[in-house]
Write a protein that holds these residues in place. Structure first.
Motif, short mmCIF file in Angstrom:
data_model
loop_
_atom_site.label_atom_id
_atom_site.label_comp_id
_atom_site.label_asym_id
_atom_site.label_seq_id
_atom_site.Cartn_x
_atom_site.Cartn_y
_atom_site.Cartn_z
N GLN B 229 40.26 24.01 28.68
CA GLN B 229 40.97 24.31 27.44
C GLN B 229 41.74 25.62 27.50
O GLN B 229 42.85 25.73 27.01
N TYR B 230 41.09 26.65 28.09
CA TYR B 230 41.70 27.98 27.99
C TYR B 230 42.28 28.51 29.31
O TYR B 230 42.98 29.49 29.32
N GLY B 231 41.96 27.84 30.43
CA GLY B 231 42.33 28.44 31.70
C GLY B 231 43.58 27.90 32.36
O GLY B 231 44.15 28.52 33.25
N ALA B 232 44.06 26.73 31.95
CA ALA B 232 45.11 26.04 32.69
C ALA B 232 46.46 26.75 32.64
O ALA B 232 47.21 26.76 33.61
N ASN B 233 46.82 27.28 31.54
CA ASN B 233 48.16 27.82 31.36
C ASN B 233 48.21 29.34 31.59
O ASN B 233 48.90 30.06 30.89
N VAL B 234 47.45 29.77 32.54
CA VAL B 234 47.34 31.22 32.76
C VAL B 234 47.88 31.62 34.13
O VAL B 234 47.64 30.93 35.11
N VAL B 235 48.61 32.73 34.15
CA VAL B 235 49.05 33.28 35.43
C VAL B 235 48.55 34.73 35.50
O VAL B 235 48.72 35.49 34.54
N THR B 236 47.93 35.06 36.62
CA THR B 236 47.44 36.43 36.80
C THR B 236 48.21 37.07 37.95
O THR B 236 48.25 36.52 39.06
N ILE B 237 48.86 38.21 37.66
CA ILE B 237 49.63 38.92 38.69
C ILE B 237 48.91 40.23 38.98
O ILE B 237 48.63 41.01 38.06
N LYS B 238 48.62 40.45 40.26
CA LYS B 238 47.97 41.71 40.62
C LYS B 238 48.96 42.58 41.39
O LYS B 238 49.53 42.14 42.40
N ALA B 239 49.20 43.79 40.88
CA ALA B 239 50.10 44.73 41.56
C ALA B 239 49.29 45.60 42.52
O ALA B 239 48.06 45.65 42.42
N ARG B 240 50.01 46.26 43.45
CA ARG B 240 49.29 47.10 44.40
C ARG B 240 48.70 48.32 43.70
O ARG B 240 47.61 48.78 44.03
N GLU B 241 49.47 48.84 42.72
CA GLU B 241 48.99 50.01 41.97
C GLU B 241 49.06 49.71 40.48
O GLU B 241 49.58 48.67 40.08
N ALA B 242 48.56 50.66 39.69
CA ALA B 242 48.59 50.48 38.22
C ALA B 242 50.03 50.35 37.74
O ALA B 242 50.93 51.01 38.25
N ILE B 243 50.20 49.50 36.73
CA ILE B 243 51.55 49.28 36.20
C ILE B 243 52.01 50.55 35.48
O ILE B 243 51.29 51.04 34.60
N PRO B 244 53.20 51.11 35.84
CA PRO B 244 53.66 52.34 35.17
C PRO B 244 53.88 52.10 33.68
O PRO B 244 54.25 50.98 33.29
N PRO B 245 53.66 53.09 32.85
CA PRO B 245 53.77 52.91 31.39
C PRO B 245 55.13 52.36 30.95
O PRO B 245 55.18 51.51 30.05
N ALA B 246 56.20 52.82 31.58
CA ALA B 246 57.54 52.36 31.16
C ALA B 246 57.67 50.85 31.40
O ALA B 246 58.16 50.11 30.54
#
Lengths: 418, 319
Positions: B229-246
């Motif tokens: 129900q809740y997992g199918a339409n999900v995309v997870t993107i992992k960056a090498r470092e923390a995403i900059p605030p901007a």
């Protein structure tokens, strides 16, 4: 079924207490050691009470100068605070007040003191047949510590000796004057008679003919009550531990009425208190004499003793439950519980006997339940009281217990229904 | 015939004194007989509060609780025999032996004589404490204490067993032992209600799972059902470092409803995620963010939970 649950609760509580070595030390070993050390230490200390002011009530029935002379001499003596009863005061009521401990000492100067002294002087000088000595009556609160009473008696006897010497000197002076004026008149005997003008006050005139109180009679009930109230520490510690370890949560889920929980705590501690009491009394009766102390005399009212021991125990347990249910941590319970018991003991005349306190502090003892218990035991041990004398003290203790237990049940109910 | 309802919670709410938010907020919940129910949530989500309300130990500010058809506010004592509780704390007397603890708790339910002896023997066997019956609880290891706590909750043969995080702080061996014991009890018909923040526990044992967050039930079903129900339409993107605030601000401004950022992880929840994904990738490239991996769908409850609540289940151990 319900009594089976109570039984199960009591057995559990007894197991918990009896396996807790620290609790056993607090409940049994420390009080016995404490009372032994304190009784022996205070026994010596009481013998040195020099700076105490002793309140003396004087009933002066003598219309002559002897009565007034005794009053003046007493008033002028450091250490006595003299209160002269109004002429015609109710002698029986004053004696009753002394017997009950409301007044500490009283002396009664007989109506014919001046005449008897005159007659005694003449007899001493051989001018008349022997005359009866003046018998000044001395009565004291039976709970008054023995050495203090002895100091008072000794002081009054010295005052009477002083008055006797003055009266004799005046008699001799009068005789010499008369012999000078009437050389043919009666002559004094060659050797003055040895009879005394005043009968020596003996140390056996305390009110009610009760046995004299000893330091043991003051200290044993006092420290026993202290030990009984000290159960606040193990009681509150086990209760707080139950709450912290989650047993209380489990008990909440069980079909157990709140009163069973409370009674389950009360019964074991009641049994422990009674064992403590008997142990402490046996210490006073059999152990302390081995160290040179007086034997503890406990009067004759077993019923009164049992009533007071039971009431004091219920009051102590009630206070323990109150502390246990209102404290949130073990540290809080042991610190506040222990400190408050020490304060109640200090205020209640346990640590320092009531009669050596200043009068304003003596009044303050009334706020401490330990003082109520102590007065009850002194009534029985020292003043030959019975169940009737113990009853008012017991009633106050039970009223105090009811308030504490009521508040504890209310608090427990709040905790269990949160 | 539908299974009998063992627990029915209606519009239940509880706010602790001094708290701004309710710990349990208008929760409706029904649990049929024989269910192995897992209440899953991060620390502070309201698990223990809801469990305490369901077991009758905590009075809610509003709402009703019915246990086996009995309204608890009217007759709590009437249902106490049906309920067994294994609290988060060990809730046994350390100074008493295993036998004495079980004897005491059994006695509080009115058990005595042969019946009590028999139940103690059964519970000792369930918890495998045969070698420790006369050992004081204080001398047992942490795992054995947990097993004793479980046995104490079972001594009166309850129909419903409530367990509040019973496997916290114990070794894997004891944890597996408890799983097996509870599975056997559930197979024998006992309704089990279990809170935890260990995801693998509910995946392994529970046939009915509710996820609670901020005092509300936000998802309910079986592990497979929830993932579907809740997992199918999900995309997870992992960056090498923390995403900059901007970058983070621009991304959330464009996809506020569907996107969340947690450190170096961007989670996108969208039915038409192909277009959105292309846009996000372009923006990340534009801001010089290096991508380490892209994952489609939630593979397990842990990931699904992160999607639903925006927080990890194991942010700190204390509940």
């Amino acid at each position: 079924m319900i009594f089976h649950k109570l039984w199960v609760m009591v057995v559990k509580e007894l197991r918990v207490i009896l396996r807790d070595k620290e609790a056993l030390l607090i409940l049994f070993a420390l009080p016995v050691m404490f009372v032994t050390i304190m009784s022996l230490a205070q026994q010596d200390a009481f013998k040195e009470k020099g700076g105490v002011t002793l309140p003396v009530t004087v009933i002066n029935k003598d219309a002559g100068k002897i009565g007034q002379g005794i009053i003046d001499a007493l008033s002028g003596r450091k250490g006595f605070k003299v209160d002269v009863a109004a002429p015609g005061a109710d002698e029986a009521a004053i004696k009753k007040d002394v017997a009950a401990g409301r007044l500490k000492f009283a002396i009664i100067i007989p109506a014919d003191a001046a005449e008897k002294v005159d007659a005694g002087v003449k007899a001493q000088l051989g001018l008349s047949p022997s005359a009866a000595a003046v018998r000044v009556e001395f009565i004291s609160d039976p709970s008054m510590q023995g050495t203090i009473r002895k100091i008072a008696i000794s002081s009054i006897n010295r005052i009477l000796q002083g008055i006797e010497t003055t009266a004799l000197l005046e008699g001799v002076t009068r005789m010499n004057e008369r012999m000078r004026r009437y050389p043919a008149g009666p002559k004094p005997a060659d050797t003055p008679k040895q009879a005394r003008l005043f009968a020596e006050i003996d140390d056996d005139h305390s009110a009610g003919n009760a046995p004299f109180p000893t330091s043991v009679q003051q200290n044993m009930p006092a420290w026993t009550l202290f030990a009984m109230f000290f159960l606040v520490i193990p009681l509150s510690a086990t209760f707080v531990r139950e709450a912290q370890q989650g047993s209380l949560v489990r008990l909440k889920s069980m079909p157990v009425p709140t009163w069973i929980f409370v009674a389950g705590k009360m019964v074991p501690y009641f049994i422990i208190n009674q064992i403590q009491f008997v142990l402490m009394m046996l210490t006073g009766m059999y152990l302390l004499p081995l160290f040179g102390s007086e034997v503890l005399e406990i009067g004759h009212s077993w019923g009164g003793i049992a009533l007071l021991a039971a009431s004091a125990s219920i009051a102590a347990i009630g206070y323990g439950l109150l502390i246990a249910t209102f404290c949130k941590t073990g540290e809080q319970a042991t610190t506040f519980g222990g400190t408050s018991v020490i304060i109640l003991a200090a205020v209640g005349g346990i640590m320092v006997p009531k009669f050596v306190m200043p009068s304003y502090l003596q009044k303050m003892t009334a706020v401490s339940p330990m003082s109520w218990g102590l007065e009850g035991f002194l009534d029985i041990f020292v003043r030959n009281g019975t169940v009737a004398e113990a009853f008012p003290h017991s009633l106050r203790l039970l009223a105090f217990a009811s308030i504490c237990i009521g508040l504890a049940i209310f608090r427990l109910y709040q905790i269990l229904s949160r | 015939m539908p299974a009998k309802l063992m627990i029915e919670v209606v519009k239940t709410r509880k706010t602790y004194a001094g708290a701004k938010q309710p710990a349990v907020d208008d929760v409706d919940l029904t649990i049929p007989q024989g269910t192995f129910f897992g209440l899953l949530g991060p620390n502070g989500a309201g698990k223990t509060t809801l469990l305490s309300i369901m077991s009758g130990l905590l009075k809610p500010d509003a709402g009703t609780l019915t246990v086996a058809g009995v309204n608890v506010s009217r007759n709590f004592d009437g249902v106490k025999r049906l309920i067994g509780v294994v609290p988060q704390e060990l809730a046994v007397y350390p100074i008493l032996t295993v036998r004495e603890n079980l004897s005491f708790f059994g006695g509080m339910f009115g058990l005595r004589g042969k019946k009590l002896k028999a139940r103690i023997a059964e519970c000792v066997a369930i918890a495998a404490l045969e070698s420790f019956v006369d050992t004081r609880a204080e001398f047992l290891s942490g795992g054995l204490k947990r097993r004793l706590s479980l046995a104490a909750g079972l001594v009166h043969e309850p129909e419903i067993l409530f367990l509040d995080e019973p496997t916290v702080g114990i070794d894997p061996q004891t944890r597996n032992f408890i799983y097996d014991s509870l599975n056997r009890l559930n197979s024998a018909g006992m309704t089990i209600i279990y809170t935890t923040h260990y995801m693998e526990e509910v995946e392994k044992m529970c046939n009915d799972i509710a996820i609670i967050d901020h005092g509300k039930i936000i998802a309910r079903g079986t592990a497979a059902g929830l993932l579907a129900q809740y997992g199918a339409n999900v995309v997870t993107i992992k960056a090498r470092e923390a995403i900059p605030p901007a970058t983070w601000r621009q991304l959330t401004a464009d996809h506020a409803a569907d996107l969340s950022v947690d450190g170096n992880i961007i989670t996108l929840k969208s039915d038409g995620h192909q277009d959105a994904l292309a846009e996000i990738m372009a923006k990340l490239r534009q801001h010089g963010v290096t991508i380490r991996s892209i994952h489609m769908g939630a593979e397990n409850l842990e990931e699904m939970f992160l999607l639903l609540t925006g927080t990890s289940l194991r942010d700190g151990e204390a509940p």
